[in-house]
Write a protein that holds these residues in place. Structure first.
Motif: not given
Ligand SMILES: Cc1cc2nc3c(=O)[nH]c(=O)nc-3n(C[C@H](O)[C@H](O)[C@H](O)COP(=O)(O)OP(=O)(O)OC[C@H]3O[C@@H](n4cnc5c(N)ncnc54)[C@H](O)[C@@H]3O)c2cc1C
Ligand SMILES: O=P(O)(O)OC[C@H](O)CO
Length: 613
Positions: A336, A334, A156
């Motif tokens: 968020n 990614e 990530g």
């Protein structure tokens, strides 16, 4: 069951404080005061400690929960701080083997201008870090990995301009439990440890020497005098405020520059890292952010902003959340992460020493110079030569001061201020031990004990023992620190033997260490409380009877990690915890409601309900 360190013995402790001419009175029950207390008690001093809140309720339960050497401080040339703290990691693990756990840190390196390290300097820094700590040839020796391996470990992580990473040893910690285990250790050794008792003024003898304080029992409002040959101020961020109570302190000692640091907690399903990760914020401010996996959650932080608010109740504000979400979503695009993902949070106040002007630093305020890698590498090279005995200390100091001059007079940002500590003595004899970190608390306390031992002998003809604080294990830590897994496994099995499920048994062993046997013995005479399991019940009763747990918040936020890392279990059990405490402590309905309201307010604040639209 004998109540050893509880609401009942608190009354005896206060009587003891009133009627004993102490050798040493400690003001402040965070890690600094707790470290001095256990060492002084072990040395045979008549020692008392006053803490105006719960033990550890100040900064020492609001840290990043690491025992670490501060690798970023190498870039601000805090080689002394790093040298002290990186060596102390293993010492703290040795005296509290059930608390700090080694957990190598991953430090990703990007090819962007605001990086604290590049692939070359991170290796230099890690090698120095390991050498100072003596782990260069251990299983934890540092290493670097390439871009692909970084992304394999942490898919990530932002991949744009990622070069690779350094991996080096640091430790995860339970800061509040480290404090209470030191306080319990001091109490077990005869120290008079009182929480919710505030020093409200200081007194002096005819020679103008400090000889005690007037204290206030915060619970009853009663005021009383406490007399002592020596008084030490270990009030962390409050150090300057406490000094302000003392009109005869003359030089007033160190001035504290308080800065606020905030952490946010999300579930690992929102953001997951396999190991603690330490990277530049990515927002061009020279700050670094920790991302730490913990008990199925992930927490990240911190901010570092000058603070002028209420030290007793620092709060997380929208600007703190915005900053940390911007930084974390920059690093983990990614993920968020939004404010609605935040399950818990905490804010703490660093007790930075205002006089610790920053050194040459390549981050911080926009107007500070960037130190060239050549200067940085030259310093590291000089330090390496010093460690090899090829140059003198003065050569190291010369290369550091040369760099400081080169940085010129610039506004010192919060992150540039050294995290070093200070031991000062006022004109009236008041000792102040301030600054520092949790990681070097033992060493700070040992330095203060040298001064205290000498002063008691020279000025009062009181002789106390020399002790080896590096071997002075805290309560719950009385076992071989090289055999932690096996020992905690033994205690886990002990709990399982009482019918406690594996996962809860492991929690008890990790929380209480060598006190687990005592905790489990409660099963023989407590009924499992409604809404709780047997493990919950014996843990709570032990904490009330032997850890001075006076409120549900003491238990759920500091003696355990429920509030911060177990949102689900907290929701399911909090009311039952309040009920059982009310029953055991004999609370009226009004008192029970007050405690329940305070707990629910704290949970709402920790969850940032007011900021969530
Ligand atoms: C955001 C943040 C992250 C950090 N992360 C780490 C980390 O990961 N590792 C690390 O090693 N360090 C870390 N630190 C630093 C570390 O937390 C502090 O240096 C340390 O906790 C300070 O401990 P202390 O005992 O000096 O102060 P405190 O813990 O604040 O204790 C002082 C106590 O004095 C009491 N007090 C004040 N006035 C009075 C009075 N008049 N009478 C009685 N009691 C009084 C207060 O209630 C308080 O409990 C961090 C700090 C912050 C803020
Ligand atoms: O004081 P800083 O900037 O190193 O921040 C504290 C860290 O988060 C852990 O020590």
């Amino acid at each position: 069951m004998k109540l050893n360190f509880s609401y009942k013995t608190r009354k005896e402790t206060i009587d003891g404080l009133k009627n004993t001419d102490l050798d040493l009175l400690i003001i402040g029950g965070g890690i600094t005061g707790a470290g001095v207390a256990i060492q002084a008690a072990k040395a045979g001093a008549k020692v008392g400690l006053l803490e105006m809140q719960d033990f550890a309720e100040g900064t020492s339960s609001r840290s990043t929960k690491l025992v670490h050497g501060g690798i970023r401080y190498l870039k601000t040339f805090d080689v002394g701080v790093v040298s002290d703290t990186v060596k102390e990691r293993a010492v703290v693990q040795g005296i509290a083997p059930h608390i700090p756990k080694p957990f190598p840190m991953l430090l990703p390196i990007y090819d962007t201008p605001d990086q604290t390290f590049d692939m070359f300097s991170v290796k230099i820094a890690m090698d120095l870090y390991d050498r100072l700590a003596g782990v260069e040839s251990s299983q934890y020796a540092n290493y670097t990995i390439d871009r692909d391996e970084v992304l394999q470990r942490e898919p990530g992580l932002k991949s744009d301009k990622l070069l690779g990473a350094g991996v080096y040893l640091d430790y995860v910690n339970n800061d509040a439990r480290l404090v209470i285990e030191n306080i319990k250790g001091a109490a077990e050794l005869g120290g008079l440890m009182a929480s919710r008792v505030k020093a409200v003024s200081v007194s002096h003898n005819a020679d103008g020497k400090i000889d005690g304080v007037t204290a206030e029992d915060v619970l009853s409002g009663e005021k009383f005098d406490v007399n002592a040959k020596l008084v030490i101020n270990t009030t962390g961020p409050w150090s300057s405020k406490f000094l302000g109570l003392d009109d005869k302190n003359g030089d007033k000692g160190q001035v504290i520059r308080p800065t606020k640091g905030v952490h946010l907690v999300v579930d690992e399903s929102v953001l997951s890292v396999p190991q603690p990760t330490y990277s530049d914020s990515g927002v061009g401010d020279g700050r670094m952010i920790f991302v730490v996996p913990r008990e199925g959650k992930t927490y990240f932080g911190t901010t570092d902003t000058d603070y002028t608010g209420d030290y007793t109740h620092p709060t997380v504000e929208q600007a703190d959340v915005d900053y940390l979400l911007k930084a974390i979503n920059n690093r983990f695009p990614e993920a968020n992460v939004t404010i609605d993902d935040i399950e818990a949070s905490w804010a703490g106040i660093r007790p930075l020493l205002g006089s610790n002007a920053g050194s040459d630093y390549n981050g911080g305020g926009a107007n500070t110079g960037k130190v060239s890698d050549e200067s940085f590498n030259n310093l590291i090279d000089t330090v390496n030569k010093y460690n090899e005995g090829e140059v003198e200390r003065g050569d190291v100091e010369k290369s550091i001061s040369a760099l400081k001059q080169s940085s010129g007079e610039k506004e010192i940002s919060a992150s540039q201020v050294s995290r070093g500590s200070s031991l000062d003595v006022g004109e009236d004899g008041l000792i102040t031990l301030s600054g520092g970190k949790i990681t070097d608390y033992r060493k700070m306390a040992a330095g203060a004990m040298e001064l205290i031992t000498k002063t008691l002998k020279d000025e009062f003809n009181v002789v106390i023992k020399e002790i080896d604080s590096k071997k002075l294990q805290v309560s719950g830590g009385h076992f071989d620190p090289t055999n932690v897994e096996k020992t905690l496994d033994f205690y886990t099995k002990l709990a399982i033997g009482k019918g406690i499920p594996q996962d809860e048994a492991e929690d008890l062993a990790n929380r209480f260490g060598s006190n687990t046997g005592r905790v489990v013995s409660y099963a023989a005479h407590v009924e499992t409380a409604p809404g709780l399991t047997l493990a919950d019940t014996i843990s709570l009763h032990y904490s009330i009877n032997e850890e001075m747990t006076l409120t549900p918040i003491d238990y759920l936020l500091r003696r355990t990690n429920f509030v911060l890392f177990h949102e689900d279990k907290l929701a399911a059990k909090k009311d039952a915890i309040v009920d059982e405490m009310a029953r055991v402590l004999g609370w009226s309905d009004d008192e029970k409601q007050k405690q329940a309201d305070e707990l629910n307010d704290l949970i709402a604040e920790t969850r940032l309900d007011a900021l969530k639209k």
